[in-house]
Design an enzyme around this catalytic site. Structure first.
Site, PDB file in Angstrom:
ATOM      1  CB  SER A  71       9.457   1.364  -1.635  1.00 28.27           C
ATOM      2  OG  SER A  71       8.616   1.329  -0.497  1.00 28.27           O
ATOM      3  CE1 TYR A  80       5.154   5.208   2.491  1.00 23.91           C
ATOM      4  CE2 TYR A  80       6.315   3.162   1.999  1.00 23.91           C
ATOM      5  CZ  TYR A  80       5.362   4.115   1.673  1.00 23.91           C
ATOM      6  OH  TYR A  80       4.633   3.987   0.521  1.00 23.91           O
ATOM      7  CB  THR A  82       6.316   8.831   1.556  1.00 30.00           C
ATOM      8  OG1 THR A  82       6.977   8.359   0.371  1.00 30.00           O
ATOM      9  CG2 THR A  82       4.811   8.775   1.339  1.00 30.00           C
ATOM     10  CE  LYS A 105       6.198   9.027  -4.142  1.00 29.88           C
ATOM     11  NZ  LYS A 105       4.825   8.705  -3.702  1.00 29.88           N
ATOM     12  CG  HIS A 113       0.776   7.096  -2.105  1.00 28.86           C
ATOM     13  ND1 HIS A 113       1.815   7.419  -1.282  1.00 28.86           N
ATOM     14  CD2 HIS A 113       0.818   5.744  -2.229  1.00 28.86           C
ATOM     15  CE1 HIS A 113       2.438   6.322  -0.893  1.00 28.86           C
ATOM     16  NE2 HIS A 113       1.872   5.290  -1.464  1.00 28.86           N
TER      17      HIS A 113
END
Length: 417
Positions: free
Chosen positions: A160, A184, A210, A292, A316
């Protein structure tokens, strides 16, 4: 948090095969390494020899309950909680529970090959460790422990952006293990370019973008405690070590840590992004790109038509939009819509080996695990994660055999009812 030992497993060295190897060669390696199911035998044998049960639970419900008891209130709510009243989390599990496996008998299932290649990444099983941020809230070693556990089994880890350790530190912990990077997508293009360049330089081969977190979902469990780790500088390692991010600060972080948080909050995401903006990522990333958070077949078609390489069907883990469709319910129509033109992956709600089988039968190429390995991290760091992964892989291997299947390409919707 106390680390505990786990029994040795023949699959612990889960070697990656070279991408140029034939299917026969990969199958030979899988057979030589021994089936994942052997972990079950090692648990029983260890119990016989020592009189002791496993250090950690082997079932999904017991694992979650043990982690719930171990975690402090803030991290507990952050990890186990979801959006709103939890309707999406429940929908994820209900979608799995509605599907039933129809076993077939008198088939030679003595040898199984669960290995696969996903977007150029070889893996001994169709399982990736999905991107979970701020892992140090459940264990001090956080993503470092996760990287070591994943590499020890040869499974790909998706790191992440919101990690507690920098992507370079996690890459070092991963060693030669396969690794992907989740983005992100920041509002600041310079920061985006810098993060992508660092990830490529550190050996991350696939970019996972994402799409469902331009805003944080309404999470009462966290709100009632006013608990957001980022405001405590947790999960910001990649930003606070990034030259483009640091260039946007008027003073060093040590002199004004609050200003760094404000700067991060202002550029963390950009809800104005649209499909046309994806060209920017393609221009700045060499390698496959996966989107995603896809739940509609039209969005899957757009991803295909935009020239991207894959999607993750998921919501999520129920943490963003309460009342959303269960991820497994969305999977079959999406898989049909794009066929073999796009690599379809799956996350959200996976808890057991039979869940993995069902997701693959409904069209996923592989699944991304989330909460289960975080529970293992909370209970025992790297050994805890390794235990959880071995349990899931053993159950998946056994489920393949007990349902009458030996290869991943045997799995299709007809094996379910």
């Amino acid at each position: 948090m106390v680390d505990g030992p786990v029994p040795d497993d023949p699959q612990s060295d889960g070697a990656q095969s070279d991408g140029a190897q034939s299917d026969e060669a990969r199958a030979g390696e899988a057979q030589a390494a021994g089936p994942f199911a052997a972990f079950q035998d090692s648990i029983y044998l260890d119990g016989l020899l020592t009189g002791e049960p496993p250090a950690y639970p082997t079932g999904a419900s017991a694992l979650e309950e043990a982690a719930r008891e171990r975690l402090d209130p803030g991290p507990r709510g952050y990890v186990l909680g979801g959006a709103g009243g939890g309707a999406t989390m429940r929908a994820n599990r209900e979608a799995f529970e509605r599907r039933r496996i129809v076993p077939r008998m008198l088939r030679d299932v003595g040898t199984r090959d669960l290995s696969c290649s996903v977007l150029g990444t070889e893996s001994p099983a169709p399982v990736l460790l999905g991107p979970v941020g701020v892992q140090s809230i459940v264990h001090p070693e956080g993503e470092l422990a996760t990287a070591r556990a994943a590499a020890g089994l040869g499974l790909p880890m998706v790191l992440s952006t919101a990690s507690s350790y920098s992507l370079e530190e996690v890459a070092a912990a991963s060693g030669s293990g396969p690794r992907w990077f989740q983005l992100y997508w920041p509002r600041d293009d310079d920061v985006t370019i810098s993060l992508l360049a660092r990830a490529r330089a550190a050996g991350y081969t696939v970019l996972v973008v994402t799409l469902d977190t331009w805003y944080l979902g309404w999470r009462p469990t966290d709100l009632d405690r006013a608990y957001l780790p980022f405001l405590r500088h947790i999960g910001l390692a990649n930003y606070l070590s990034d030259p483009a991010f640091l260039a946007g600060l008027s003073r060093p972080i040590a002199e004004d840590p609050t200003a760094a948080i404000v700067h991060w909050a202002g550029m963390f995401s950009d809800p104005t992004k649209t499909w046309s903006d994806l060209a920017f990522l393609r221009d700045n990333w060499i390698g496959p790109i996966v989107l995603k958070g896809v739940l509609h077949p039209d969005d899957a078609r757009k991803a295909r038509d935009t020239g991207l390489n894959g999607i993750v069907v998921g919501n999520h883990g129920g943490r963003q939009l309460d009342g959303a469709i269960g991820a497994l319910d969305a999977l079959p129509e999406i898989a049909t819509a794009v066929g073999d033109d796009l690599t379809v992956l799956f996350d959200s709600g996976v808890r057991t080996g039979t869940d993995i089988l069902k997701a693959l039968a409904l069209g996923a190429r592989a699944v991304l695990l989330g909460r289960p390995y975080i529970y293992g991290l909370a209970l025992g760091g790297e050994p805890g994660i390794t235990h959880v992964l071995r349990c899931l892989l053993a159950e998946f291997d056994l489920s393949m055999a007990l349902s009458g299947h030996t290869h991943l390409n045997d799995l299709n919707p007809k094996i379910l009812t």
